[in-house]
Design a protein around this motif. Structure first.
Motif, PDB file in Angstrom:
ATOM      1  N   VAL A 304      63.257 152.601  37.277  1.00  0.00           N
ATOM      2  CA  VAL A 304      62.157 151.981  38.016  1.00  0.00           C
ATOM      3  C   VAL A 304      60.858 152.083  37.214  1.00  0.00           C
ATOM      4  CG1 VAL A 304      60.742 152.131  40.098  1.00  0.00           C
ATOM      5  CG2 VAL A 304      63.235 152.355  40.262  1.00  0.00           C
ATOM      6  N   ARG A 305      60.660 153.215  36.566  1.00  0.00           N
ATOM      7  CA  ARG A 305      59.449 153.391  35.751  1.00  0.00           C
ATOM      8  C   ARG A 305      59.376 152.341  34.643  1.00  0.00           C
ATOM      9  NH1 ARG A 305      58.294 156.565  31.184  1.00  0.00           N
ATOM     10  NH2 ARG A 305      60.414 157.417  31.227  1.00  0.00           N
ATOM     11  N   GLU A 306      60.514 152.035  34.025  1.00  0.00           N
ATOM     12  CA  GLU A 306      60.524 151.022  32.967  1.00  0.00           C
ATOM     13  C   GLU A 306      60.272 149.633  33.535  1.00  0.00           C
ATOM     14  OE1 GLU A 306      60.496 151.482  29.709  1.00  0.00           O
ATOM     15  OE2 GLU A 306      60.368 153.599  30.250  1.00  0.00           O
ATOM     16  N   ARG A 307      60.797 149.352  34.718  1.00  0.00           N
ATOM     17  CA  ARG A 307      60.531 148.058  35.346  1.00  0.00           C
ATOM     18  C   ARG A 307      59.055 147.924  35.707  1.00  0.00           C
ATOM     19  NH1 ARG A 307      65.021 149.346  39.193  1.00  0.00           N
ATOM     20  NH2 ARG A 307      66.934 149.136  37.931  1.00  0.00           N
ATOM     21  N   LEU A 308      58.457 149.034  36.148  1.00  0.00           N
ATOM     22  CA  LEU A 308      57.030 149.014  36.458  1.00  0.00           C
ATOM     23  C   LEU A 308      56.204 148.746  35.202  1.00  0.00           C
ATOM     24  CD1 LEU A 308      56.818 151.976  38.983  1.00  0.00           C
ATOM     25  CD2 LEU A 308      56.320 149.575  39.481  1.00  0.00           C
ATOM     26  N   ARG A 309      56.617 149.293  34.077  1.00  0.00           N
ATOM     27  CA  ARG A 309      55.913 149.000  32.829  1.00  0.00           C
ATOM     28  C   ARG A 309      55.971 147.503  32.537  1.00  0.00           C
ATOM     29  NH1 ARG A 309      54.433 153.193  29.576  1.00  0.00           N
ATOM     30  NH2 ARG A 309      54.283 151.818  27.776  1.00  0.00           N
ATOM     31  N   GLY A 310      57.126 146.922  32.778  1.00  0.00           N
ATOM     32  CA  GLY A 310      57.254 145.488  32.570  1.00  0.00           C
ATOM     33  C   GLY A 310      56.363 144.685  33.495  1.00  0.00           C
ATOM     34  N   VAL A 315      53.268 154.816  35.094  1.00  0.00           N
ATOM     35  CA  VAL A 315      53.311 155.981  35.975  1.00  0.00           C
ATOM     36  C   VAL A 315      53.856 157.160  35.180  1.00  0.00           C
ATOM     37  CG1 VAL A 315      53.594 154.569  38.045  1.00  0.00           C
ATOM     38  CG2 VAL A 315      55.618 155.432  36.856  1.00  0.00           C
ATOM     39  N   ARG A 316      53.640 158.341  35.684  1.00  0.00           N
ATOM     40  CA  ARG A 316      53.988 159.562  34.956  1.00  0.00           C
ATOM     41  C   ARG A 316      55.403 160.011  35.294  1.00  0.00           C
ATOM     42  NH1 ARG A 316      55.168 163.976  32.588  1.00  0.00           N
ATOM     43  NH2 ARG A 316      53.589 165.492  31.944  1.00  0.00           N
ATOM     44  N   ARG A 317      56.236 160.154  34.281  1.00  0.00           N
ATOM     45  CA  ARG A 317      57.582 160.685  34.484  1.00  0.00           C
ATOM     46  C   ARG A 317      57.485 162.140  34.914  1.00  0.00           C
ATOM     47  NH1 ARG A 317      60.035 161.053  28.402  1.00  0.00           N
ATOM     48  NH2 ARG A 317      61.665 162.238  29.485  1.00  0.00           N
ATOM     49  N   ALA A 345      54.249 145.606  42.972  1.00  0.00           N
ATOM     50  CA  ALA A 345      55.086 145.730  41.781  1.00  0.00           C
ATOM     51  C   ALA A 345      56.242 146.687  42.025  1.00  0.00           C
ATOM     52  CB  ALA A 345      54.238 146.214  40.606  1.00  0.00           C
ATOM     53  N   LEU A 346      55.996 147.743  42.785  1.00  0.00           N
ATOM     54  CA  LEU A 346      57.064 148.695  43.092  1.00  0.00           C
ATOM     55  C   LEU A 346      58.154 148.036  43.921  1.00  0.00           C
ATOM     56  CD1 LEU A 346      58.209 151.577  43.104  1.00  0.00           C
ATOM     57  CD2 LEU A 346      56.755 152.070  45.091  1.00  0.00           C
ATOM     58  N   GLY A 347      57.731 147.221  44.892  1.00  0.00           N
ATOM     59  CA  GLY A 347      58.730 146.502  45.671  1.00  0.00           C
ATOM     60  C   GLY A 347      59.607 145.625  44.804  1.00  0.00           C
ATOM     61  N   GLY A 348      58.998 144.939  43.820  1.00  0.00           N
ATOM     62  CA  GLY A 348      59.791 144.127  42.906  1.00  0.00           C
ATOM     63  C   GLY A 348      60.694 144.965  42.032  1.00  0.00           C
TER      64      GLY A 348
END
Length: 351
Positions: A304-310, A315-317, A345-348
């Protein structure tokens, strides 16, 4: 309690999440307040540049910090941020059994290990709300380090529970880097002189946006402060940083910080309410949160963190904090509009 010698990367910090392409990302990985430093503070720092030909003189700033906490100057040491203070403590204190209470900011343990110490960890559990149990700390520990409010859990420990850790022959280090983001600075120990062995660290870089300037301070017994000062290099704090320190403890700054703390609390409540909507996806918000950041647990958080970057958000791991794993993320509290964009963005990313 579990003792560990290997494990998470203690040198990984939130800035690594945005260092390479931060200009393209909305930063929820670093806990420095956005929109800072304010204009009046930038002007104070700029005015100090005319004095750069002279060696730094920290007496006025030291006196200002002492007055802010109602302490004599002998109980104050100015440092190049809280990180320098951790290094000084690790090098100057003669300790046999240091203990760090985790999950928390990893730099204290890293500094202790770099100084040749073997460090024990007390790992607080999510099932217990990451709450401090003074009885879990070994009785023979002669150095105990913990944060309040704690990064990354956002737990605000009761001052009375922390004070229970004090005893003769023990140094009790409390990192209060985010305490000025707590309305009323509830549970603060800064300024207390009745707790044996207490050392309190404060940072001025988070609330005031001075991470690049490096300024903080240590509060403790005069003999402890003198020992740390002997371990410092000459002129460790620059003239602009000294000007910032004096400005950031002025009545105007304290009033602004108090207003900011109340605004952070409202913005955090908005973010937490939005995060709760994703409970069906397995997202759990660690509550109550009291700092300018929120810790969440989410299955598959690394992906999810990588998708958020996209989607443009950093966000902080969580897996670089001892006691957490790859299913944890830390989110900095931002204004409501930014949080709303992040929640979209999190929902996506979850979909």
């Amino acid at each position: 309690m579990r003792t560990e010698t290997e494990g998470p990367d203690l040198r990984h910090h939130g800035d690594a999440e945005v260092r390479d392409d931060g200009s393209a990302l909305v930063d929820l990985a670093v806990n420095v307040r956005t929109g800072t430093p304010p204009e009046w503070l930038r002007e104070r720092i700029a005015d100090s540049l005319s004095g750069l030909a002279a060696y730094p003189d920290g007496r006025a700033a030291r006196a200002a910090v002492a007055a802010r906490h109602g302490l004599p100057v002998e109980r104050v040491l100015l440092t190049a941020g809280a990180a320098e203070a951790f290094v000084l403590l690790a090098r100057a204190l003669k300790v046999r059994r240091p203990v760090v209470v985790h999950p928390q900011f990893t730099e204290p343990e890293a500094a202790l290990r770099d100084a040749g110490h073997t460090v024990d960890r007390v790992l607080l559990r999510a099932a217990d709300g990451f709450r401090l149990d003074p009885a879990a700390v070994p009785g023979d520990a002669d150095l105990v380090v913990l944060g309040n409010p704690t990064n990354p859990t956002s737990v605000l420990h009761p001052a009375a529970a922390i004070a229970e850790l004090a005893r003769p022959g023990r140094t009790l280090v409390v990192d209060e880097a985010f305490m000025d983001a707590v309305p009323g600075e509830r549970e603060a120990l800064a300024g207390r002189t009745d707790v044996p062995g207490l050392v309190v660290l404060r940072s001025l870089t988070k609330t005031w946006g001075l991470a690049g300037l490096r300024i903080g301070y240590v509060l403790g017994a005069p003999e402890t402060i003198a020992g740390l000062e002997r371990a410092q290099p000459l002129w460790p704090v620059s003239t602009p940083a000294l000007a910032a320190a004096e400005a950031c403890v002025s009545p105007r700054a304290l009033a602004e910080a108090a207003d900011t703390a109340r605004r952070i609390a409202a913005d955090r409540a908005h973010l937490v309410a939005g995060l709760r909507r994703f409970a069906a996806a397995g997202l759990v918000v660690h509550e109550p949160a009291e700092g300018p950041f929120v810790l969440v647990r989410l299955p598959g958080a690394a992906a999810v963190r990588e998708r958020l970057r996209g989607a443009g958000f950093a966000v902080r791991r969580g897996d670089t904090f001892p006691g957490l794993d790859a299913d944890w993320l830390r989110l900095a509290v931002r204004d409501e509009a930014t949080s709303d964009r992040f929640l979209g963005a999190l929902g996506g990313a979850l979909a």
